[in-house]
Design a protein around this motif. Structure first.
Motif, PDB file in Angstrom:
ATOM      1  N   LEU A   1      -6.920   5.877   1.192  1.00 36.63           N
ATOM      2  CA  LEU A   1      -6.908   4.467   1.561  1.00 36.63           C
ATOM      3  C   LEU A   1      -8.306   3.901   1.368  1.00 36.63           C
ATOM      4  CD1 LEU A   1      -5.152   2.205   2.823  1.00 36.63           C
ATOM      5  CD2 LEU A   1      -6.034   2.932   5.038  1.00 36.63           C
ATOM      6  N   ASP A   2      -8.405   2.891   0.527  1.00 37.03           N
ATOM      7  CA  ASP A   2      -9.678   2.221   0.265  1.00 37.03           C
ATOM      8  C   ASP A   2      -9.650   0.875   0.977  1.00 37.03           C
ATOM      9  OD1 ASP A   2     -12.029   1.145  -0.675  1.00 37.03           O
ATOM     10  OD2 ASP A   2     -11.412   1.091  -2.778  1.00 37.03           O
ATOM     11  N   ASN A   3     -10.036   0.902   2.252  1.00 39.73           N
ATOM     12  CA  ASN A   3     -10.012  -0.290   3.075  1.00 39.73           C
ATOM     13  C   ASN A   3     -11.326  -1.047   2.877  1.00 39.73           C
ATOM     14  OD1 ASN A   3     -10.289  -2.122   5.259  1.00 39.73           O
ATOM     15  ND2 ASN A   3      -8.881  -0.901   6.498  1.00 39.73           N
ATOM     16  N   PRO A   4     -11.282  -2.241   2.294  1.00 37.48           N
ATOM     17  CA  PRO A   4     -12.514  -2.995   2.035  1.00 37.48           C
ATOM     18  C   PRO A   4     -13.331  -3.308   3.291  1.00 37.48           C
ATOM     19  CG  PRO A   4     -10.637  -4.057   0.969  1.00 37.48           C
ATOM     20  CD  PRO A   4     -10.099  -2.954   1.827  1.00 37.48           C
ATOM     21  N   TYR A   5     -12.676  -3.277   4.459  1.00 34.38           N
ATOM     22  CA  TYR A   5     -13.363  -3.591   5.712  1.00 34.38           C
ATOM     23  C   TYR A   5     -13.904  -2.352   6.423  1.00 34.38           C
ATOM     24  CZ  TYR A   5     -10.947  -7.990   4.969  1.00 34.38           C
ATOM     25  OH  TYR A   5     -10.472  -9.148   4.416  1.00 34.38           O
ATOM     26  N   ALA A   6     -13.313  -1.194   6.142  1.00 33.26           N
ATOM     27  CA  ALA A   6     -13.671  -0.005   6.919  1.00 33.26           C
ATOM     28  C   ALA A   6     -14.081   1.200   6.079  1.00 33.26           C
ATOM     29  CB  ALA A   6     -12.509   0.380   7.827  1.00 33.26           C
ATOM     30  N   GLY A   7     -13.791   1.177   4.791  1.00 29.91           N
ATOM     31  CA  GLY A   7     -14.178   2.296   3.943  1.00 29.91           C
ATOM     32  C   GLY A   7     -12.995   3.115   3.457  1.00 29.91           C
ATOM     33  N   ILE A   8     -13.323   4.245   2.874  1.00 30.41           N
ATOM     34  CA  ILE A   8     -12.326   5.119   2.263  1.00 30.41           C
ATOM     35  C   ILE A   8     -12.017   6.272   3.216  1.00 30.41           C
ATOM     36  CG2 ILE A   8     -11.890   6.686   0.330  1.00 30.41           C
ATOM     37  CD1 ILE A   8     -13.746   4.890  -1.355  1.00 30.41           C
ATOM     38  N   ARG A   9     -10.732   6.603   3.315  1.00 30.08           N
ATOM     39  CA  ARG A   9     -10.320   7.766   4.113  1.00 30.08           C
ATOM     40  C   ARG A   9      -8.948   8.238   3.683  1.00 30.08           C
ATOM     41  NH1 ARG A   9      -6.767   7.283   8.722  1.00 30.08           N
ATOM     42  NH2 ARG A   9      -7.863   8.953   9.815  1.00 30.08           N
ATOM     43  N   GLN A  10      -8.682   9.506   3.902  1.00 28.71           N
ATOM     44  CA  GLN A  10      -7.340  10.039   3.732  1.00 28.71           C
ATOM     45  C   GLN A  10      -6.514   9.565   4.930  1.00 28.71           C
ATOM     46  OE1 GLN A  10      -5.768  11.834   1.364  1.00 28.71           O
ATOM     47  NE2 GLN A  10      -7.583  11.958   0.065  1.00 28.71           N
TER      48      GLN A  10
ATOM     49  N   VAL B   1       0.846  -1.202   0.000  1.00 30.25           N
ATOM     50  CA  VAL B   1       0.000   0.000   0.000  1.00 30.25           C
ATOM     51  C   VAL B   1       0.878   1.248   0.000  1.00 30.25           C
ATOM     52  CG1 VAL B   1      -1.662   1.345   1.370  1.00 30.25           C
ATOM     53  CG2 VAL B   1      -2.002  -1.130   1.052  1.00 30.25           C
ATOM     54  N   LEU B   2       1.885   1.260   0.859  1.00 31.09           N
ATOM     55  CA  LEU B   2       2.771   2.425   0.947  1.00 31.09           C
ATOM     56  C   LEU B   2       3.527   2.687  -0.345  1.00 31.09           C
ATOM     57  CD1 LEU B   2       4.169   1.882   4.548  1.00 31.09           C
ATOM     58  CD2 LEU B   2       2.733   3.807   3.794  1.00 31.09           C
ATOM     59  N   THR B   3       3.779   1.645  -1.101  1.00 30.83           N
ATOM     60  CA  THR B   3       4.538   1.801  -2.349  1.00 30.83           C
ATOM     61  C   THR B   3       3.639   1.906  -3.576  1.00 30.83           C
ATOM     62  OG1 THR B   3       4.889  -0.600  -2.485  1.00 30.83           O
ATOM     63  CG2 THR B   3       6.618   0.715  -1.417  1.00 30.83           C
ATOM     64  N   GLY B   4       2.331   2.138  -3.357  1.00 29.95           N
ATOM     65  CA  GLY B   4       1.464   2.489  -4.475  1.00 29.95           C
ATOM     66  C   GLY B   4       0.410   1.488  -4.889  1.00 29.95           C
ATOM     67  N   THR B   5       0.364   0.332  -4.277  1.00 24.69           N
ATOM     68  CA  THR B   5      -0.669  -0.648  -4.619  1.00 24.69           C
ATOM     69  C   THR B   5      -1.943  -0.307  -3.850  1.00 24.69           C
ATOM     70  OG1 THR B   5       1.031  -2.338  -4.904  1.00 24.69           O
ATOM     71  CG2 THR B   5      -1.242  -3.126  -4.646  1.00 24.69           C
ATOM     72  N   GLY B   6      -3.081  -0.377  -4.489  1.00 23.00           N
ATOM     73  CA  GLY B   6      -4.342  -0.157  -3.797  1.00 23.00           C
ATOM     74  C   GLY B   6      -4.541  -1.214  -2.725  1.00 23.00           C
ATOM     75  N   MET B   7      -5.203  -0.828  -1.644  1.00 19.82           N
ATOM     76  CA  MET B   7      -5.376  -1.774  -0.545  1.00 19.82           C
ATOM     77  C   MET B   7      -6.146  -3.030  -0.942  1.00 19.82           C
ATOM     78  SD  MET B   7      -6.543  -1.164   3.358  1.00 19.82           S
ATOM     79  CE  MET B   7      -6.406  -2.491   4.536  1.00 19.82           C
ATOM     80  N   PRO B   8      -7.226  -2.931  -1.735  1.00 24.69           N
ATOM     81  CA  PRO B   8      -7.906  -4.177  -2.126  1.00 24.69           C
ATOM     82  C   PRO B   8      -6.972  -5.136  -2.878  1.00 24.69           C
ATOM     83  CG  PRO B   8      -9.328  -2.299  -2.561  1.00 24.69           C
ATOM     84  CD  PRO B   8      -7.975  -1.750  -2.181  1.00 24.69           C
TER      85      PRO B   8
END
Length: 172
Positions: free
Chosen positions: A113-122, A59-66
């Motif tokens: 951050l698009d967290n599939p368990y918690a939602g989207i947030r900066q 995630v930190l290196t650019g991959t989407g969280m899903p």
């Protein structure tokens, strides 16, 4: 001025090395002995820590969280055969994290951050780094409990012990 997220990540590396060093002192079977705890074996706990660390690195290196979750889910159940394999895997990933941290000029910048368990947030990069550390600390505690349940002492790997890792002479 100390960069606390980086310092905390150094602690995370040290604490992983410390607990792995303790496990390495024990009979190899301790890795796969079943115990009634958060994880069925110490190997499962180590694989979980590694998988989550790897996911956040992606995630930190650019991959989407899903996508990162999808890529790392198999690692969560991938049980390695020896402590040395865990030592090597953790060391390699720690090196990648350290390179990434060195390349960052502002850990307070945010990503979506698009967290599939918690939602989207900066989310600030520093928050993610600190989460990796806290997550690892939590599960190293599980491992310490598992070692005791298996009849073995654990090892101190609290942050306060990390402070004393350097020789005293450095400060004289």
């Amino acid at each position: 001025m100390t960069n606390y997220p980086v310092e905390m990540f150094k602690y995370h590396i040290w604490a992983n090395q410390t607990i792995l060093g303790r496990i390495k002192q024990l009979p190899p079977s301790v890795l796969s002995q079943e115990v009634n705890s958060s994880f069925p074996t110490i190997a499962h706990a180590l694989s979980h820590i590694y998988a989550v660390d790897k996911m956040w690195y992606l995630v930190l290196t650019g991959t989407g969280m899903p996508e990162a979750l999808q890529m790392c889910m198999p690692l969560n159940g991938s049980i390695l055969a020896s402590v040395d394999e865990y030592v090597n895997s953790f060391a390699e990933l720690a090196g990648q994290f350290e390179e990434w941290l060195e390349s960052q000029s502002d850990l307070e910048q945010t990503l979506l951050l698009d967290n599939p368990y918690a939602g989207i947030r900066q989310t600030r990069l520093s928050e993610i780094v600190l989460h990796v550390v806290i997550h690892g600390t939590y599960h190293r505690g599980n491992i310490s409990t598992m070692l005791r349940q298996l009849g073995h002492a654990s090892t101190m790997n609290d942050y306060a012990f990390f402070w004393y890792r350097e020789p005293v002479e450095r400060f004289l």
